[in-house]
Design a protein around this motif. Structure first.
Motif, PDB file in Angstrom:
ATOM      1  N   THR A 124       5.475   6.900   3.313  1.00 40.60           N
ATOM      2  CA  THR A 124       5.564   6.762   1.863  1.00 40.60           C
ATOM      3  C   THR A 124       4.851   5.487   1.410  1.00 40.60           C
ATOM      4  O   THR A 124       4.146   5.473   0.409  1.00 40.60           O
ATOM      5  N   LEU A 125       5.059   4.420   2.171  1.00 43.67           N
ATOM      6  CA  LEU A 125       4.379   3.153   1.897  1.00 43.67           C
ATOM      7  C   LEU A 125       4.402   2.295   3.143  1.00 43.67           C
ATOM      8  O   LEU A 125       5.244   2.470   4.027  1.00 43.67           O
ATOM      9  N   VAL A 126       3.455   1.354   3.193  1.00 45.87           N
ATOM     10  CA  VAL A 126       3.422   0.336   4.243  1.00 45.87           C
ATOM     11  C   VAL A 126       3.226  -1.012   3.558  1.00 45.87           C
ATOM     12  O   VAL A 126       2.282  -1.191   2.777  1.00 45.87           O
ATOM     13  N   ALA A 127       4.130  -1.951   3.841  1.00 41.69           N
ATOM     14  CA  ALA A 127       4.052  -3.295   3.264  1.00 41.69           C
ATOM     15  C   ALA A 127       3.906  -4.313   4.377  1.00 41.69           C
ATOM     16  O   ALA A 127       4.621  -4.259   5.380  1.00 41.69           O
ATOM     17  N   VAL A 128       2.970  -5.239   4.197  1.00 40.64           N
ATOM     18  CA  VAL A 128       2.692  -6.278   5.182  1.00 40.64           C
ATOM     19  C   VAL A 128       3.121  -7.607   4.558  1.00 40.64           C
ATOM     20  O   VAL A 128       2.499  -8.093   3.617  1.00 40.64           O
ATOM     21  N   GLY A 150       4.164  -4.319 -21.031  1.00 38.29           N
ATOM     22  CA  GLY A 150       5.279  -4.923 -20.313  1.00 38.29           C
ATOM     23  C   GLY A 150       5.839  -4.078 -19.192  1.00 38.29           C
ATOM     24  O   GLY A 150       5.220  -3.114 -18.719  1.00 38.29           O
ATOM     25  N   LYS A 151       7.062  -4.416 -18.794  1.00 36.47           N
ATOM     26  CA  LYS A 151       7.693  -3.792 -17.636  1.00 36.47           C
ATOM     27  C   LYS A 151       7.897  -2.299 -17.819  1.00 36.47           C
ATOM     28  O   LYS A 151       7.833  -1.528 -16.851  1.00 36.47           O
ATOM     29  N   ILE A 152       8.157  -1.853 -19.055  1.00 35.28           N
ATOM     30  CA  ILE A 152       8.432  -0.433 -19.273  1.00 35.28           C
ATOM     31  C   ILE A 152       7.245   0.439 -18.863  1.00 35.28           C
ATOM     32  O   ILE A 152       7.413   1.580 -18.435  1.00 35.28           O
ATOM     33  N   LYS A 153       6.028  -0.122 -18.961  1.00 34.15           N
ATOM     34  CA  LYS A 153       4.846   0.620 -18.538  1.00 34.15           C
ATOM     35  C   LYS A 153       4.951   0.995 -17.069  1.00 34.15           C
ATOM     36  O   LYS A 153       4.637   2.130 -16.671  1.00 34.15           O
ATOM     37  N   TYR A 154       5.416   0.049 -16.254  1.00 40.23           N
ATOM     38  CA  TYR A 154       5.511   0.313 -14.818  1.00 40.23           C
ATOM     39  C   TYR A 154       6.715   1.190 -14.485  1.00 40.23           C
ATOM     40  O   TYR A 154       6.690   1.946 -13.516  1.00 40.23           O
ATOM     41  N   ASP A 155       7.771   1.133 -15.319  1.00 40.36           N
ATOM     42  CA  ASP A 155       8.883   2.064 -15.143  1.00 40.36           C
ATOM     43  C   ASP A 155       8.406   3.501 -15.372  1.00 40.36           C
ATOM     44  O   ASP A 155       8.775   4.416 -14.618  1.00 40.36           O
ATOM     45  N   LEU A 156       7.595   3.691 -16.398  1.00 37.27           N
ATOM     46  CA  LEU A 156       7.043   5.015 -16.658  1.00 37.27           C
ATOM     47  C   LEU A 156       6.075   5.447 -15.553  1.00 37.27           C
ATOM     48  O   LEU A 156       6.030   6.614 -15.175  1.00 37.27           O
ATOM     49  N   ALA A 157       5.321   4.477 -15.024  1.00 40.52           N
ATOM     50  CA  ALA A 157       4.402   4.787 -13.923  1.00 40.52           C
ATOM     51  C   ALA A 157       5.174   5.229 -12.680  1.00 40.52           C
ATOM     52  O   ALA A 157       4.733   6.144 -11.953  1.00 40.52           O
ATOM     53  N   ILE A 158       6.333   4.612 -12.426  1.00 39.14           N
ATOM     54  CA  ILE A 158       7.172   5.032 -11.299  1.00 39.14           C
ATOM     55  C   ILE A 158       7.605   6.479 -11.476  1.00 39.14           C
ATOM     56  O   ILE A 158       7.528   7.296 -10.533  1.00 39.14           O
ATOM     57  N   LEU A 159       8.060   6.833 -12.674  1.00 38.65           N
ATOM     58  CA  LEU A 159       8.499   8.208 -12.931  1.00 38.65           C
ATOM     59  C   LEU A 159       7.353   9.198 -12.728  1.00 38.65           C
ATOM     60  O   LEU A 159       7.531  10.275 -12.143  1.00 38.65           O
ATOM     61  N   ALA A 160       6.163   8.824 -13.197  1.00 37.58           N
ATOM     62  CA  ALA A 160       5.012   9.716 -13.039  1.00 37.58           C
ATOM     63  C   ALA A 160       4.629   9.878 -11.574  1.00 37.58           C
ATOM     64  O   ALA A 160       4.302  10.985 -11.115  1.00 37.58           O
ATOM     65  N   GLU A 161       4.675   8.798 -10.809  1.00 42.10           N
ATOM     66  CA  GLU A 161       4.341   8.885  -9.391  1.00 42.10           C
ATOM     67  C   GLU A 161       5.411   9.656  -8.606  1.00 42.10           C
ATOM     68  O   GLU A 161       5.095  10.355  -7.644  1.00 42.10           O
ATOM     69  N   LEU A 162       6.663   9.528  -9.021  1.00 42.83           N
ATOM     70  CA  LEU A 162       7.714  10.320  -8.376  1.00 42.83           C
ATOM     71  C   LEU A 162       7.479  11.815  -8.588  1.00 42.83           C
ATOM     72  O   LEU A 162       7.684  12.621  -7.680  1.00 42.83           O
ATOM     73  N   SER A 204       0.850  -1.190   0.000  1.00 48.88           N
ATOM     74  CA  SER A 204       0.000   0.000   0.000  1.00 48.88           C
ATOM     75  C   SER A 204       0.884   1.238   0.000  1.00 48.88           C
ATOM     76  O   SER A 204       1.975   1.233   0.556  1.00 48.88           O
ATOM     77  N   GLY A 205       0.393   2.300  -0.650  1.00 52.70           N
ATOM     78  CA  GLY A 205       1.131   3.552  -0.665  1.00 52.70           C
ATOM     79  C   GLY A 205       1.764   3.808  -2.010  1.00 52.70           C
ATOM     80  O   GLY A 205       1.154   3.579  -3.056  1.00 52.70           O
ATOM     81  N   PHE A 206       3.009   4.275  -2.006  1.00 56.68           N
ATOM     82  CA  PHE A 206       3.684   4.640  -3.251  1.00 56.68           C
ATOM     83  C   PHE A 206       3.667   3.484  -4.253  1.00 56.68           C
ATOM     84  O   PHE A 206       3.346   3.663  -5.429  1.00 56.68           O
ATOM     85  N   ASP A 207       3.995   2.269  -3.790  1.00 59.18           N
ATOM     86  CA  ASP A 207       4.069   1.133  -4.701  1.00 59.18           C
ATOM     87  C   ASP A 207       2.708   0.757  -5.263  1.00 59.18           C
ATOM     88  O   ASP A 207       2.579   0.396  -6.431  1.00 59.18           O
ATOM     89  N   SER A 208       1.668   0.840  -4.443  1.00 58.02           N
ATOM     90  CA  SER A 208       0.341   0.496  -4.956  1.00 58.02           C
ATOM     91  C   SER A 208      -0.174   1.584  -5.905  1.00 58.02           C
ATOM     92  O   SER A 208      -0.911   1.281  -6.847  1.00 58.02           O
ATOM     93  N   ARG A 209       0.228   2.836  -5.682  1.00 55.41           N
ATOM     94  CA  ARG A 209      -0.164   3.899  -6.615  1.00 55.41           C
ATOM     95  C   ARG A 209       0.534   3.725  -7.965  1.00 55.41           C
ATOM     96  O   ARG A 209      -0.037   4.035  -9.005  1.00 55.41           O
ATOM     97  N   VAL A 210       1.760   3.215  -7.940  1.00 50.18           N
ATOM     98  CA  VAL A 210       2.432   2.870  -9.197  1.00 50.18           C
ATOM     99  C   VAL A 210       1.633   1.788  -9.925  1.00 50.18           C
ATOM    100  O   VAL A 210       1.415   1.867 -11.139  1.00 50.18           O
ATOM    101  N   ASN A 211       1.185   0.780  -9.189  1.00 44.93           N
ATOM    102  CA  ASN A 211       0.350  -0.266  -9.792  1.00 44.93           C
ATOM    103  C   ASN A 211      -0.930   0.309 -10.366  1.00 44.93           C
ATOM    104  O   ASN A 211      -1.351  -0.046 -11.483  1.00 44.93           O
ATOM    105  N   ASP A 212      -1.584   1.174  -9.597  1.00 38.97           N
ATOM    106  CA  ASP A 212      -2.817   1.805 -10.078  1.00 38.97           C
ATOM    107  C   ASP A 212      -2.580   2.515 -11.404  1.00 38.97           C
ATOM    108  O   ASP A 212      -3.336   2.347 -12.365  1.00 38.97           O
TER     109      ASP A 212
END
Length: 297
Positions: free
Chosen positions: A195-199, A160-172, A142-150
């Motif tokens: 920033t995030l919480v992971a369980v 593919g993976k490049i989509k999520y690399d671009l999503a990381i840049l946009a979320e940053l 949850s948090g930054f990482d889940s918003r990247v997924n969203d």
């Protein structure tokens, strides 16, 4: 134990490796004397219905062929039952298989291991997390990482993976911390900017990011990683360390252990084993020894 084994196949896993992996795994099981039935659903929901029907009919084992998404569907079908789960990991991330020491992208070897485990009774009882009706084996994010997924899930291009690399840049670019309310077991709620919480029931997600490094899957506890309030520059320095688990020693990171975790935060989606759970608030609980996993000696 019945000698019929059910292969539960995602033909699109690992850019098509799922379809190719099913045959060598099935061959290894048949050579060991097992009858093999293959289940392929029209979509995830249909596949899960078919897998649950096989479990209810008394299959000797359910074998998930694919990536972490397929392993997760397999967990939904066998958790809390006496039906053992085998995993033929041929996806992109394969975090569940890596965490449990199973072969990765070696379908024939995985098939042989499953056959030997069934004959010799080699299995490992592992814990699972449960949030609502959903079981998970690895990590609830949850948090930054889940918003990247969203964001990545909303993007139609590229693939593919490049989509999520671009999503990381946009979320940053849009980065800001999130006000969380975290409750561990029966303790008092903690209010914090994070920033995030992971369980973590297991240690990693995202194809080897050891966000909950050190988490054990049979100790009856979650490992909880909280990346606290930090700048964008600090996040950029800390995040690459997640691949080795050395981020846990950074001052902005706090860790806890608990049997249950409740997360509350505005406009945050929870993801478990890479699959969306829904918006927070969410409560996750450890269910000890929830699944019989077929493993090597």
């Amino acid at each position: 134990m019945t000698s019929e084994i059910t292969l539960f196949v995602n033909p699109t896993a690992g850019r098509g490796r799922g379809a190719g992996a099913a045959q060598p795994a099935a061959d290894a099981l048949r050579q060991a004397g097992f009858a093999v039935r293959t289940v392929v659903g029209n979509d995830a929901d249909d596949a899960l219905v078919r897998a649950r029907e096989a479990v209810q009919a008394g299959t000797g084992a359910l074998v998930a062929v694919g990536g972490d998404g397929m392993s997760s569907l397999g967990l939904q079908a066998v958790a809390g039952t006496d039906t053992p789960l085998g995993v033929v990991a041929v996806g992109t991330g394969n975090d569940f298989a890596r965490a449990t020491g199973l072969p990765v992208r070696e379908p024939a070897e995985a098939g042989r291991l499953i056959a030997e485990a069934l004959k010799a009774g080699h299995e490992r009882r592992i814990d699972l997390g449960r949030a609502g009706e959903r079981w998970f084996g690895s990590v609830l994010a949850s948090g930054f990482d889940s918003r990247v997924n969203d964001r990545g899930n909303r993007m139609r291009w590229p693939a593919g993976k490049i989509k999520y690399d671009l999503a990381i840049l946009a979320e940053l670019a849009a980065f800001k911390t999130i006000p969380y309310r975290i409750t561990l077991d029966d303790g008092e709620p903690m209010e914090t900017e994070a920033t995030l919480v992971a369980v973590g029931n297991g240690p990693s997600y995202g194809g080897g990011m050891r966000i909950c490094h050190g988490a054990e899957m049979d100790d009856g506890l979650f490992d909880v990683t909280v990346v606290g309030e930090c700048s964008r520059a600090t996040l950029l320095r800390v995040f690459p360390r997640v691949y080795k688990g050395t981020h846990l020693s950074h001052p902005v990171v706090t860790t806890y252990r608990a049997r249950s975790v409740r997360l509350e935060a505005p406009d945050v989606t929870g993801y478990a084993d890479g699959e969306p759970l829904g918006p927070l608030p969410l409560t996750a609980r450890v269910v000890p020894r929830a699944v019989r996993l077929l493993v090597g000696e």
